[in-house]
Design an enzyme around this catalytic site. Structure first.
Site, PDB file in Angstrom:
ATOM      1  N   ASP A 426     -31.460  -1.624 -24.168  1.00  0.00           N
ATOM      2  CA  ASP A 426     -30.413  -1.718 -23.141  1.00  0.00           C
ATOM      3  C   ASP A 426     -29.184  -2.361 -23.796  1.00  0.00           C
ATOM      4  O   ASP A 426     -29.208  -3.558 -24.140  1.00  0.00           O
ATOM      5  CB  ASP A 426     -30.952  -2.587 -21.981  1.00  0.00           C
ATOM      6  CG  ASP A 426     -29.976  -2.696 -20.825  1.00  0.00           C
ATOM      7  OD1 ASP A 426     -28.761  -2.492 -21.033  1.00  0.00           O
ATOM      8  OD2 ASP A 426     -30.437  -3.021 -19.713  1.00  0.00           O
ATOM      9  N   HIS A 427     -28.135  -1.579 -23.961  1.00  0.00           N
ATOM     10  CA  HIS A 427     -26.981  -2.071 -24.727  1.00  0.00           C
ATOM     11  C   HIS A 427     -26.187  -3.133 -23.968  1.00  0.00           C
ATOM     12  O   HIS A 427     -25.316  -3.789 -24.525  1.00  0.00           O
ATOM     13  CB  HIS A 427     -26.077  -0.891 -25.100  1.00  0.00           C
ATOM     14  CG  HIS A 427     -25.326  -1.101 -26.375  1.00  0.00           C
ATOM     15  ND1 HIS A 427     -25.225  -2.328 -27.001  1.00  0.00           N
ATOM     16  CD2 HIS A 427     -24.640  -0.240 -27.162  1.00  0.00           C
ATOM     17  CE1 HIS A 427     -24.492  -2.215 -28.099  1.00  0.00           C
ATOM     18  NE2 HIS A 427     -24.133  -0.966 -28.220  1.00  0.00           N
ATOM     19  N   ARG A 428     -26.501  -3.337 -22.675  1.00  0.00           N
ATOM     20  CA  ARG A 428     -25.838  -4.435 -21.954  1.00  0.00           C
ATOM     21  C   ARG A 428     -26.377  -5.773 -22.434  1.00  0.00           C
ATOM     22  O   ARG A 428     -25.728  -6.808 -22.307  1.00  0.00           O
ATOM     23  CB  ARG A 428     -26.102  -4.321 -20.448  1.00  0.00           C
ATOM     24  CG  ARG A 428     -25.506  -3.101 -19.802  1.00  0.00           C
ATOM     25  CD  ARG A 428     -25.992  -2.949 -18.384  1.00  0.00           C
ATOM     26  NE  ARG A 428     -27.445  -2.862 -18.318  1.00  0.00           N
ATOM     27  CZ  ARG A 428     -28.145  -2.786 -17.185  1.00  0.00           C
ATOM     28  NH1 ARG A 428     -27.514  -2.779 -16.031  1.00  0.00           N
ATOM     29  NH2 ARG A 428     -29.458  -2.706 -17.205  1.00  0.00           N
ATOM     30  N   ILE A 430     -28.631  -6.020 -25.505  1.00  0.00           N
ATOM     31  CA  ILE A 430     -28.946  -6.063 -26.940  1.00  0.00           C
ATOM     32  C   ILE A 430     -27.863  -5.314 -27.721  1.00  0.00           C
ATOM     33  O   ILE A 430     -27.518  -4.177 -27.387  1.00  0.00           O
ATOM     34  CB  ILE A 430     -30.332  -5.418 -27.180  1.00  0.00           C
ATOM     35  CG1 ILE A 430     -31.412  -6.266 -26.496  1.00  0.00           C
ATOM     36  CG2 ILE A 430     -30.626  -5.259 -28.659  1.00  0.00           C
ATOM     37  CD1 ILE A 430     -32.711  -5.554 -26.282  1.00  0.00           C
TER      38      ILE A 430
END
Ligand code: CAO
Length: 454
Positions: A426-428, A430
């Site tokens: 989850d780029h929010r 990591i």
């Protein structure tokens, strides 16, 4: 000024009932029978009406306070005329009309003259009242400029809205004093589905959600023979949850490879001991151990975003989900406390839970509480894939088939067993750099089995 206390009327056997909402504020003009607070009992919510009309002077309670019959809710100015200048505007009359069933206590009265002018009125109302009649109305605010009003709904309706992902601030209430009813939420969802747009919907309900155009229905029988096979219950449930994760989480997948030559040798060395214990240590059991170690090293991966999306909840336990392919679809049993289990114990748990999954015997408890998931397609084949995160987890490890590959080592090509890893995150939560460090760490411990045992 004639002041009047408005109290909680007879509400039956209820005592010490918490206040869920306060529906008026100081300065508000209110009428007899207008709802002023909402109480929440174990089984229902109830709106408490005002016994008198007037201008709210003071509110004596707060949300969460517990009240019983006779508790003072607010103080009203019940003076009947609330106008200051008859030459500018028409007077507004408020007629006190006490409810026979309610309790009310007059507490002070500077004047009993019901035709006197009241000094305190809500400023916005006074501004409107004082506006000379021949002046044009003030410019309208655009809808986007207008703040949303606080939605007025009971806990059951709020619960329903949360379940359906509906923002109540967008729903028009059809109940008394615009209270939002369950039917209003259902109608809102129906309207959104018909219109194909989602102004107040956090989670889409259909394939055409989030304003995405619906895929047009096609009659395939025009082109040849077809058969219609309904999706299994598991496929439908898993499908909805995968769709939700896919739409809500910005996914990125990091690919890497681990040299598991020694690890595989170690696994084979355990075969005899496994036979004696009647359990086979599979590659997946070793991967579970390796992932638990990596989660300890990188706590951000062992976390979930809270519902406000402003905080990360870091978990101090290591429960890992394992995607299991069953004849009815994908199921994800959860292996608890992986970090504290020995390899044989873990292998036995993995075997038992995957069997239960295939036999449809998993209990809800055995499918809950995962911090991270592994999806292994290594027994089947493939070189890489992009797994979908099992929300509210923040990452998932995809494992493809290990293959013997020539690797250049110390000046010569040597055959090594290489395992492909596909980490979706989850780029929010990591960053790419952290994800690369995570897979590097996995590479490191998988390539040196002694690290895994530490
Ligand atoms: N590379 C090479 N061989 C592998 C391997 C890998 N990464 N993973 C497993 N294998 C081998 C095993 O060693 C085993 O071989 P042997 O019988 O010779 O020892 C064989 O493949 C079968 O393994 P398996 O897949 O049955 O066992 P497992 O413990 O590795 O996996 C389970 C168990 C439940 C994960 C698996 O059966 C399964 O269901 N996989 C599918 C998961 C899935 O569908 N994921 C996709 C989700 S998104 O749609």
């Amino acid at each position: 000024m004639a002041l009047q206390a408005v109290t909680v009327p007879d509400i039956g056997d209820f005592k010490e009932v918490p206040i869920l909402e306060i529906l008026v504020k100081p300065g508000d003009p209110i009428t007899v029978d207008q709802s002023i607070i909402t109480l929440e009992s174990d089984k229902a919510t109830m709106e408490i009406p005002s016994s008198h009309a007037g201008i709210v002077q003071d509110i004596k309670v707060a949300v969460g306070d517990k009240v019983s019959v006779g508790s003072v809710i607010l103080i009203l100015d019940t003076t009947t005329e609330i106008l200051t200048s008859p030459s500018v505007v028409e007077p507004v009359k408020i007629t006190p009309a006490p409810l026979p069933s309610s309790t009310s206590t007059p507490i002070a009265s500077s004047s009993s003259d019901s035709s006197r002018t009241a000094p305190a009125v809500a400023p916005s109302i006074m501004a409107d009242l004082r506006r000379p009649k021949n002046l044009p109305p003030p410019p309208l605010q655009s809808i986007a400029d207008q703040p949303f009003t606080k939605p007025h709904a009971g806990p059951a309706v709020r619960h329903l809205a949360r379940e359906l992902g509906v923002d109540l601030a967008r729903v028009k209430g059809s109940g008394r004093h615009s209270r939002i009813l369950k039917a209003d939420v259902h109608n809102f969802v129906k309207q959104v589905m018909n219109e194909g747009s989602v102004p107040g919907l956090a989670i889409p309900l259909t394939g055409g959600g989030m304003g995405i155009p619906e895929i047009p229905a096609i009659d395939f029988s025009k082109f040849g023979d077809i058969e219609i096979r309904p999706l299994s219950r598991i496929q439908k449930l898993a499908g909805a949850s995968l769709h939700r994760s896919w739409l809500n989480i910005p996914h990125v997948t990091q690919f890497d490879e681990a040299d598991i030559t020694e690890l595989e040798q170690f696994r084979r060395d355990l075969a005899a001991e496994g036979e004696r214990r009647q359990v086979k240590v599979t590659l997946l059991s070793l991967l579970l151990k390796a992932c638990a170690a990596a989660l300890k090293e990188f706590p951000t991966f062992n976390a979930s975003l809270d519902s406000s999306k402003e905080n990360l909840i870091l978990k101090k336990y290591y429960h890992l989900g394992v995607a299991v392919d069953t004849p009815d679809g994908l199921v994800v049993p959860v292996i608890k406390d992986v970090a504290n289990q020995g390899l044989f114990e873990l292998a036995a748990h993995l075997r038992d839970l995957s069997q239960k999954a295939r036999d449809k015997k998993l209990s809800p408890h055995e499918m809950q509480g995962a911090c991270f998931t592994i999806s292994s397609l290594g027994g089947i084949g493939g070189t890489a894939f992009t797994p979908i995160i099992n929300a509210p987890e923040v990452a998932i490890l995809g494992v493809s088939r290990a293959q013997l590959q020539p690797v250049y080592q110390n000046g010569e090509l040597v055959p090594r067993l290489i395992l492909p890893l596909s980490l979706s995150y989850d780029h929010r939560v990591i960053d790419g750099a952290l994800a690369a460090r995570f897979t590097q760490y996995l590479r490191f411990i998988l390539s040196d089995v002694r690290r895994l045992l530490l």
